[in-house]
Every structure is written in C-alpha cells, then in structure tokens.
Design a protein around this motif. Structure first.
Motif, short mmCIF file in Angstrom:
data_model
loop_
_atom_site.label_atom_id
_atom_site.label_comp_id
_atom_site.label_asym_id
_atom_site.label_seq_id
_atom_site.Cartn_x
_atom_site.Cartn_y
_atom_site.Cartn_z
N LYS A 157 -13.87 1.02 10.06
CA LYS A 157 -12.98 2.12 10.41
C LYS A 157 -13.40 3.41 9.70
N HIS A 187 -11.80 -4.92 5.66
CA HIS A 187 -12.15 -5.70 4.46
C HIS A 187 -10.96 -6.49 3.91
N TYR A 188 -9.75 -6.17 4.37
CA TYR A 188 -8.61 -7.00 3.93
C TYR A 188 -8.75 -8.43 4.42
N LYS A 191 -10.35 -10.76 1.91
CA LYS A 191 -9.73 -11.03 0.60
C LYS A 191 -9.29 -12.50 0.52
N PHE A 223 1.38 -2.20 0.04
CA PHE A 223 0.13 -1.75 -0.58
C PHE A 223 0.44 -0.52 -1.42
N GLU A 225 -1.25 2.14 -4.56
CA GLU A 225 -2.36 2.51 -5.44
C GLU A 225 -1.85 3.50 -6.46
N ARG A 232 -11.61 12.60 -1.92
CA ARG A 232 -11.75 12.41 -0.48
C ARG A 232 -10.57 13.00 0.28
N TYR A 235 -11.32 13.99 4.04
CA TYR A 235 -11.25 12.85 4.96
C TYR A 235 -9.80 12.43 5.14
N ASP A 244 -5.12 5.07 7.56
CA ASP A 244 -5.99 4.57 6.49
C ASP A 244 -5.65 3.12 6.12
N ILE A 245 -4.39 2.78 6.14
CA ILE A 245 -3.96 1.47 5.61
C ILE A 245 -3.10 0.65 6.59
N HIS A 249 -5.34 -2.52 7.79
CA HIS A 249 -5.19 -3.57 6.77
C HIS A 249 -3.83 -4.28 6.86
N LYS A 335 -0.12 6.08 -1.80
CA LYS A 335 -1.11 6.52 -2.79
C LYS A 335 -0.35 7.17 -3.94
N ARG A 340 -0.89 -0.32 -9.06
CA ARG A 340 -1.77 -0.75 -7.97
C ARG A 340 -1.43 -2.19 -7.63
N GLN A 371 -3.56 -8.67 -4.77
CA GLN A 371 -4.24 -8.03 -5.90
C GLN A 371 -3.26 -7.19 -6.68
C1 BG6 Z 1 -9.75 1.58 2.24
C2 BG6 Z 1 -9.00 2.86 2.31
O1 BG6 Z 1 -9.89 1.04 3.52
O2 BG6 Z 1 -9.07 0.66 1.42
C3 BG6 Z 1 -8.79 3.42 0.92
O3 BG6 Z 1 -9.72 3.80 3.10
C4 BG6 Z 1 -8.18 2.40 0.00
O4 BG6 Z 1 -7.97 4.58 0.96
C5 BG6 Z 1 -8.92 1.08 0.07
O5 BG6 Z 1 -8.23 2.90 -1.32
C6 BG6 Z 1 -8.20 0.00 -0.67
O6 BG6 Z 1 -8.95 -1.18 -0.72
P1 BG6 Z 1 -8.71 -2.24 -1.87
O7 BG6 Z 1 -9.59 -3.37 -1.51
O8 BG6 Z 1 -9.06 -1.58 -3.16
O9 BG6 Z 1 -7.24 -2.58 -1.82
#
Ligand code: BG6
Length: 489
Positions: A157, A187-188, A191, A223, A225, A232, A235, A244-245, A249, A335, A340, A371
């Motif tokens: 993405k 990538h989620y 995990k 989620f 952070e 960024r 973006y 983004d999330i 994810h 965010k 986190r 996480q």
């Molecule tokens: C990314 C987002 O896909 O996932 C980021 O673009 C985010 O904004 C990140 O920080 C979070 O990934 P993870 O694996 O650290 O939870």
C-alpha cells in the motif's frame, strides 16, 4: 521442492523501506538458511548511481540482530552482502530494465541448469505512482525466460486513495500480471499473533460455540503509536490514519476475527471467507465515527496549516450476517498517543441472571496483544483469595516472553517474503478483498476530504479525543478494569 536459481530484485533499493525492512528480512532469511548462497542472487535497482559496494555499505548498519536477545555475527553479514548486485536506472525507460534483465540472465546462465527454473521475484519498495510503468517494463524485458520458472511482483500500500483510484491501479497491474503473480503485502498479516488467530479460533473447542452475537458484546481492534508523523508528514497528510491503518491493517485483522471457518487451509478458501466478511459490512454511520488530530501536527512544514487530516480515528464497523448481527467492531487507531500498542479485545456479555451483584461489571474479555510483548489473555472474574466472599478480576495469561523464552519471533516481512518465494498467497490481499475494503471506507473518506467531518484536536501523548471513549461505551464497550466487590450479606 523447487531448486535452481532464485533472483530477488529489490526495486527502490536505496529507499527507506528497502533499507529498513526488505534487506534486513532477506538477511535474516539467509542467516537461517531459508535462502542459500548457492541458489539465490539479490539485485538492487534504483535511480541513484552507485557501485555494488556503495549499496552494501549503506545496508550494513541495518543488518542487526532481531529483538529478543539474538546474536548475529560479522561473518553472517559478510556472507550475505556479496549476494547483492546493484544496477541503476530510471523506472520508466527501456535501458535500465534491459540491463537489469541482462544481469539476471547472466546469473541464471552461470548456473548448472542454465536458468532452467528461473525464478524472479520483484519486490517493489517504490511509491505506487511508478507501479504501472515498472510493471510494464518488467513485462517487456524481465520475465523469466524458461517454462519451469516464474515471475512474481510484490507490492505494498497505498493502493490508491479510494475505490476508483485503487481499481484503476488494480486494472493497470492486472492487465500485465495474473492474480497468482501479484503479492499485495499487508504486513499485519505477517505478525505472529495475527497468524495465530486462525489456530486460536478453529483449533479450540472452547471458542467455537461462544464466538457469536449471543455471547460477544463488542470487539475492539486497537492500534496506537506513541510518536507522530515525524519525517513523513507530507505522505501522511495526503492519506490520513484511515487509509494508513484502518482500511488495511485493522480491517484485515477484523476479517480474521470475524470470518467463518474456511473449508480448508488453502489460501483461496481462507481469502474467500475474508471477502465474505468485507462484503457483509453495512455502510458506516457518521455518528459512529470520531476523528482526531494531535495538536502540533500542522507545525510540520510539509503539512498545510488548515489540514483536517485525521491522525486518530475510531470507526464502528457492523457486519450484517447471522453470526455478528448487533455486535459492533470498534476500530481505533491513533498516532502520537500515550503508548505504542496493538491489540484485539473481544468482550463477552454479562452473565444472565448474575447472582453476584458486583458493584462494577467484570466482563470476560479475551485479549490478543499483537505488540509490544505478544500475549494472549483472558479476563475472568474469580474469588479473591481470603476469608470473605469477594470477587475480583484476574487473568489467564499466556505471555509469549515467559512461555517461549528461547524463541525469536520473526519479523512480519521475513515471513511474508518467504511466502512469496514459496508461492503461498494466504497472507496476501486478493484483488477482490482490496476492492471490498475500499468500498467500506470510500464514502467516509470522501466526506472527510470534503471537510464534512471534522477532526477533533487531542493532546500528544493522550488517549485521543474523549468522544472516542464515549462512542465505544455508547455502542456497548464496558471498561472492566478495576475492582469488583460484593458486600457480604
Ligand atoms: C505502516 C504505516 O503501514 O504501519 C505506518 O504506514 C505505521 O504509519 C506502521 O507506523 C506500523 O507498523 P508496526 O508493524 O510498527 O505496527
């Protein structure tokens, strides 16, 4: 098993994603001998002019041990780096890709079977705007030359900004490659605890009869952070937290929590069930959305001063089917929050006809913490030890750090890249899933883009706007922490 020569081509080799994620993942796969020197070659491709050694030197500092007390040795790094060759060229001109193909072919011809099973994996660590031209170039110049091999593209993405732009991109890529050649990374899905969902749900008798609207009151997928969009902002401001999330994810996680049992573990069976969940989602209601923006977000020089882009969102998703009617799925992401964390909280309903009359409700809650510190735990109401009949909340706790002390949990990218080499698409997003995910969020995104829904300010390091907690409570989530006590009668 496949053998012969595998070429992994990292496009955008000098960029951030490649340095921080792709190459380190390849390094760890190599260290663990999932890919081996004698049958793999890695090609970095980007516009920057530099030598093989320049690229290798740049990568060195990222080839570090993984979290959890692993040891790696200089020797591992020096065995890995020589596998990488660098080729520079533009993303839309023939020459670059012709020389890339020459380099790959030269490697293949150096093997015993002369490229007999040439396998070419193109990893796009690139901005999506160049996906279509790069796909064209690969198709024209760089496809595997032999029958027994394959060519695959790995993309990530953002896949567009809404339904329409995503479909345009899908069509451009789909005209050049079959779905079986396209690996859309989320990538989620790589995990550890996300992959565990399938096992937890379908290999435990305990959960199967309970996993429905008769017993479950709410599901939260959260989620957070504890840092902002530093570095960024440009973006991020174009996309916002939903793109983004949530749209990817959190929605993917939702699918795995909500789907019916697949016919088998075959990737298509699993993805069929995920798709049905997405297709059963009813339109999001404006009053079930809370957006936030942390104070200071617009101080980033790359962010417009009047930006309404959300850096926080709580959105209630409702699935209209037999299992989930009436159960809100509360997706929440932010965010610049207090901590986190990413977790799934499945909250069960109150006990019917409860005889304990607690002062505060102590609901069962099944929590999967993705996480940090992976864990699975179940909140229970138990008798507080002692002479009196008091109840309290406690946990049945499977903390990975304690239970699996000697296991290093692989990085999501390691696992997913290995899947792409093995040709397993289970943990990748299919085109129809992507489309259905955009269908869910596009109307809301358009309203936000037109400033019809405002982002509420919240303090950095906070829990986000209070309105989000109010919304979660309104739809049925009950805070269960705290002491549950019954006076003796
Ligand atoms: C990314 C987002 O896909 O996932 C980021 O673009 C985010 O904004 C990140 O920080 C979070 O990934 P993870 O694996 O650290 O939870």
């Amino acid at each position: 098993a496949e053998s012969g020569c595998l070429s992994i081509i990292v496009l955008g080799a000098s960029g951030d994603l490649a340095k921080k994620k792709t190459f380190p993942a390849l390094f760890h796969l190599h260290r663990q001998r999932f890919i081996e020197s004698h049958d793999v070659h890695i090609f970095g491709y980007a516009r920057t002019k530099m030598s093989d050694d320049d690229l290798r030197d740049r990568l060195r500092e990222y080839l570090t041990p993984r979290k959890g007390g692993e040891e790696t040795h200089d020797e591992d790094v020096s065995k890995f780096l020589p596998l990488i060759k660098y080729i520079s060229g533009p993303y839309d001109a023939d020459e670059g890709f012709q020389s890339l193909d020459e380099a790959i072919s030269a490697y293949e011809m150096s093997k015993d079977d002369k490229g007999g099973s040439s396998r070419r994996l193109f990893y796009f660590a690139l901005p999506p705007s160049v996906y279509p031209p790069v796909c064209k170039m690969i198709k024209r110049f760089c496809m595997n030359k032999s029958e027994g091999g394959w060519t695959r593209v790995v993309i990530e993405k953002p896949f567009g900004k809404d339904l329409e732009s995503s479909e345009t991109l899908s069509t451009q890529i789909g005209d050049l490659f079959n779905e079986s050649q396209i690996y859309r990374i989320d990538h989620y899905l790589g995990k550890e605890l996300v992959q565990n969902l399938l096992v937890l749900r379908f290999a435990n008798r305990l959960f199967m009869p309970l996993w429905n609207h008769d017993n479950i009151s709410t599901v939260q997928i959260v989620f957070k952070e504890d840092f902002g969009t530093e570095g960024r902002g440009g973006y991020f401001d174009e996309y916002g937290i939903i793109r983004d999330i949530l749209q990817n994810h959190l929605l993917q996680v939702l699918c795995l929590v909500a789907m019916e049992r697949p016919v088998s573990l075959k990737p298509e069976h699993i993805r069929d069930e995920k798709l049905k969940v997405l297709q059963s989602v009813i339109p999001i209601k404006d009053e079930e959305v809370v957006l936030g923006q942390y104070e200071g977000y617009t101080e980033d020089p790359t962010v417009p001063k009047d930006s309404n882009t959300p850096t926080f969102a709580t959105v209630v998703i409702r699935i209209h089917n037999e299992r989930w009617e009436g159960v809100p799925f509360i997706l929440k992401a932010g965010k610049s929050m207090k901590s986190r964390k990413a977790e799934i909280r499945v909250q069960f309903k109150d006990v019917a006809g409860d005889i304990f009359k607690p002062k505060r409700k102590g609901r069962n809650e099944f929590v999967i913490r993705l996480q940090p510190s992976e864990a699975i735990y179940m909140k229970l109401t138990v008798k507080e030890p002692g002479l009196e009949m008091k109840t309290t909340q406690s946990e049945l706790d499977l903390s990975y750090r304690q239970r699996y002390q000697d296991v290093i949990i692989p990085e999501a990218y390691e696992r997913l890249i290995l899947d792409t080499i093995r040709g397993d698409q289970q943990h990748f997003v299919r085109r129809d899933e992507l489309k259905a995910a955009w269908e869910i969020f596009t109307p809301l995104l358009h309203k936000i883009d037109n400033n019809e829904i405002q982002s509420l300010p919240y303090k950095s390091g906070s829990r986000g706007p209070d309105q989000a907690d109010t919304l979660a409570e309104k739809v049925g989530y009950v805070q269960t922490h705290g002491y549950v006590w019954i006076p003796p009668t």
